[in-house]
Scaffold this active site. Sequence first.
Site, mmCIF file in Angstrom:
data_model
loop_
_atom_site.group_PDB
_atom_site.id
_atom_site.type_symbol
_atom_site.label_atom_id
_atom_site.label_comp_id
_atom_site.label_asym_id
_atom_site.label_seq_id
_atom_site.Cartn_x
_atom_site.Cartn_y
_atom_site.Cartn_z
ATOM 1 N N CYS B 50 0.821 -1.206 0.000
ATOM 2 C CA CYS B 50 0.000 0.000 0.000
ATOM 3 C C CYS B 50 0.860 1.263 0.000
ATOM 4 O O CYS B 50 0.386 2.337 -0.338
ATOM 5 C CB CYS B 50 -0.968 -0.004 1.169
ATOM 6 S SG CYS B 50 -0.192 -0.359 2.723
ATOM 7 N N GLN B 120 6.377 -8.586 3.401
ATOM 8 C CA GLN B 120 5.964 -8.191 2.050
ATOM 9 C C GLN B 120 7.094 -8.409 1.044
ATOM 10 O O GLN B 120 6.863 -8.868 -0.078
ATOM 11 C CB GLN B 120 5.495 -6.728 2.055
ATOM 12 C CG GLN B 120 4.187 -6.558 2.808
ATOM 13 C CD GLN B 120 3.855 -5.106 3.125
ATOM 14 O OE1 GLN B 120 4.751 -4.267 3.263
ATOM 15 N NE2 GLN B 120 2.576 -4.812 3.259
ATOM 16 N N GLY B 189 -17.585 4.004 23.537
ATOM 17 C CA GLY B 189 -17.670 4.856 22.343
ATOM 18 C C GLY B 189 -17.176 4.057 21.153
ATOM 19 O O GLY B 189 -16.428 3.082 21.318
ATOM 20 N N ALA B 190 -17.605 4.474 19.965
ATOM 21 C CA ALA B 190 -17.256 3.674 18.785
ATOM 22 C C ALA B 190 -16.505 4.520 17.759
ATOM 23 O O ALA B 190 -16.700 4.373 16.555
ATOM 24 C CB ALA B 190 -18.509 3.062 18.193
#
Lengths: 272, 421
Positions: B50, B120, B189-190
């Site tokens: 990436c 990788q 909390g999300a």
Amino acid sequence: MLTPLLLHVSILGLAAASALGLFATRRESPSMLGSARILAIVATLLVLALQLRRGMEFGGLPLVSRFDTLLMVAVLIVGAALSIDLTRGLSVLMIGALPVALAPLLFAAAIGMPDEHPERNLMHPAVGVHVFLTLGAYAVFGVAFVASILYLIEHRQLKARTGPSLLGMMPSLETSYRLTLRALAAGLVLLTAGIVLGYLYGRQVLSGASWRLDAKVWLTTVSWIFYVIVFGMSFVPAFKGRRTALASVACFVIVMATSWVASFWSHFHRYP
Amino acid sequence: MELSVVGVNHRGAPVEVREQLSFEEARLPEALAELRRATGAAEAVILSTCNRVELYTVRAEGAAGAMESSHWLALQRGVPDSAIASVLYRHAGLDVIRHLFRVAGGLDAMVLGETQIIAQVKEAYRVAKDSGHADRVFNVLFQRALRVAKQIHTTTAIGAGGASVPAVAARLAGKVFQNLAQKRVMIVGAGETGEFTLAAFHERGTLDPLVVNRTVEHAERLIARFGGRAVGLDRLAGTLPEADVVITCLGSSEFCVTPDMVETAVRARRGEPIVFIDIAVPRNVHPGVNRIENIYLFDIDDLQGIVAQNISEREHELARCEPLIDSEARRALQELGEADVHEVVGRLRDAQHAMADEELRKTWPKLGALSPDQRQEIEYLLKRVTNKILHGPTTAIKEAARDGSTPVNFLEIVTKLFRIK
């Protein structure tokens, strides 16, 4: 000539291992740590060679003088710490134990080797086992002391949130704490066995009850009670963690100091 | 042998460009075959992650007329050359090896010293090798790159500490608990950062989490990803004793975790510790909580401070890595060069001896009748003379290759000079 030489070389070796170990921890260098470990093993083997030599000299276990017992405490502390390091990968514990083991060696060097030969009744195997168990207990309490110190340092750093220094080679709090409790339990078992064996032997061999009032007997019993209290405290929620670690440290310091002082007062446990 | 690498990475190319140029893993063998065909490369490896797309190639010297790797990349991915020209980098010769070793060691990574790149690089090499596109040169270079990466991470502190808030949070919790795998995480909390932090714990095998939110339905997304169970915010105090690690990231102007609440929880846990990771701004956990026995509280400033210090220490370690990479790269080049030299010297000797044998074969009839001893003596003489003539050039070739002061195409010159096939 050879005995003082072995002692001084092993002191130098252990001192170098301690310094190298501390430096390795600071630099987080596994290779330096390995060198410190090897140096500590060599120094300990030299002390063992010295004890073997002394044992051969008077034909028995070399545990019959203050000099010998100090050497044995040092060997047991390093041995216990090294075995924990090698089996559990707790290098920091080994490094912390090295200065603790160095202290009795320095004391031994300071008081020097006794000239007189041990008394005949001190050569009895039961006495050797009694002394070995008691010293083993002190060595394991020494490990608990080091583990508690590690716990307190780590706890302080975590509470103070002082950054990467707390992310180094230190074991987790839970690891140090569990080790402290296990060492306390093992020490209590050894000390109990040592005390019981000493009592049984004393009752069989010594006449009268005066030896039961000996300062060393009393202080060892008080130490045993202290450690039972500390161990019990560790199961009380309010004392879990820091307070138990503090108590373990305090107990070891007090026990070492009183044990040393009591050996001068004691008539019955007075070593050459 | 012409070693080259062309590529783009996170430093120069924005994510849109990297996305366009990246290769699907399943299509890599096919892409490698096309790359070799188009550029005339003897060997090729494509590293596509990436953060980077890099084409490593090795070509026989003087393979003129073949397409440039960069042009192939643009053509293959359907972008104009001009669109990537400014973000593309190229290295040749020793610089390729240095670059590969830096990449594998995580020195060129977005997060300095990260170790994910090792896997990788290993995978890129494996794909090329399994599909027959990596041979002698890349076997040497990639295997050495992986060894160098391991060496860097074991002998320096380049990967020490965490370099992100979630990683540091997990490491801090690991400083309290012996084994995070047996611990339960609660997230209050999300939020996105909270989710990343929860993921860092999840990777370490923590038990199914407790997700506390004002609206229980909103917690479902996290439950779907990490498992566990959802709890309403009104039940936070009652659920707190179940958690070993509490991550808070609730948008709230008031403290939702108070000292009283935590003291009750610790009593219920019989003094077992709790670690609070408060990444919310404004903070969710009252700072007084840190004064309670066996409670450890870290807020976002603490975590970011540790991250900054860790990164600074990693940067400091760079100075220790660079000389190692340089010496290993030179050694790798020397290893490759020595192999080439042995091959050229071997061929040179074979060619010269074959030439001598051929001349001797033509000369035998002119010499008339000779005894076997005489014939053997002449054969030995010719071999000795050929060897003596070759001794000077072969020693010079080996020495020149060893000291590295020769031109890049030195062996090619030798090959042409002696007409070696």
